[in-house]
Write a protein that holds these residues in place. Sequence first.
Motif, PDB file in Angstrom:
ATOM      1  N   ALA A   1       0.726  -1.289  -0.051  1.00 56.25           N
ATOM      2  CA  ALA A   1      -0.001  -0.043  -0.078  1.00 56.25           C
ATOM      3  C   ALA A   1       0.854   1.369   0.154  1.00 56.25           C
ATOM      4  O   ALA A   1       0.708   1.951  -0.801  1.00 56.25           O
ATOM      5  N   LEU A   2       2.079   1.175   0.781  1.00 56.50           N
ATOM      6  CA  LEU A   2       2.872   2.311   0.839  1.00 56.50           C
ATOM      7  C   LEU A   2       3.520   2.710  -0.557  1.00 56.50           C
ATOM      8  O   LEU A   2       3.656   3.590  -1.200  1.00 56.50           O
TER       9      LEU A   2
ATOM     10  N   THR B   1       2.270   1.695  -3.451  1.00 52.50           N
ATOM     11  CA  THR B   1       1.346   2.040  -4.258  1.00 52.50           C
ATOM     12  C   THR B   1       1.057   3.500  -4.110  1.00 52.50           C
ATOM     13  O   THR B   1       0.741   4.332  -5.208  1.00 52.50           O
ATOM     14  N   ALA B   2       0.774   4.015  -2.899  1.00 55.69           N
ATOM     15  CA  ALA B   2       0.689   5.553  -2.732  1.00 55.69           C
ATOM     16  C   ALA B   2       1.961   6.288  -3.153  1.00 55.69           C
ATOM     17  O   ALA B   2       1.580   7.499  -3.779  1.00 55.69           O
ATOM     18  N   ARG B   3       2.903   5.938  -2.927  1.00 55.25           N
ATOM     19  CA  ARG B   3       4.115   6.551  -3.562  1.00 55.25           C
ATOM     20  C   ARG B   3       4.087   6.502  -5.243  1.00 55.25           C
ATOM     21  O   ARG B   3       4.414   7.568  -5.635  1.00 55.25           O
TER      22      ARG B   3
ATOM     23  N   LEU C   1       1.382   6.416  -6.844  1.00 54.59           N
ATOM     24  CA  LEU C   1       0.412   7.302  -7.308  1.00 54.59           C
ATOM     25  C   LEU C   1       0.732   8.926  -7.202  1.00 54.59           C
ATOM     26  O   LEU C   1       0.196   9.659  -7.930  1.00 54.59           O
ATOM     27  N   GLU C   2       1.451   9.049  -6.242  1.00 56.92           N
ATOM     28  CA  GLU C   2       1.822  10.409  -6.011  1.00 56.92           C
ATOM     29  C   GLU C   2       2.825  11.093  -7.116  1.00 56.92           C
ATOM     30  O   GLU C   2       2.603  11.930  -7.540  1.00 56.92           O
TER      31      GLU C   2
ATOM     32  N   SER D   1       0.552  11.389 -10.047  1.00 53.28           N
ATOM     33  CA  SER D   1      -0.295  12.601 -10.035  1.00 53.28           C
ATOM     34  C   SER D   1       0.870  13.818 -10.308  1.00 53.28           C
ATOM     35  O   SER D   1       0.176  14.812 -10.814  1.00 53.28           O
TER      36      SER D   1
END
Length: 88
Positions: A63-64, A66-68, A70-71, A74
Amino acid sequence: MRYKDRDARRLALDSARNVTKRAESSENEVLAQELDTLGSKLLDVETRLTEVERVIRGLESAALTTARALEQVSSHWDSVYRAMRRAE
């Protein structure tokens, strides 16, 4: 006659005590077996819990990551939009 009655009563009481002792012993054996079974089940649950905790750590790590990612995506899209506005 009294001695015979007393002996009969004593024999009956001794027999009842022996039966009670055997019942207590049997009950203790049953309890020991149940405790052993519960102990085994508890060890199985602890093993499964350890595995679940390992999986959770892996999911948190994913999850971490994936969040990075996606950042970053973006941020790239923000750059694309800014470039498009300048072009206009």
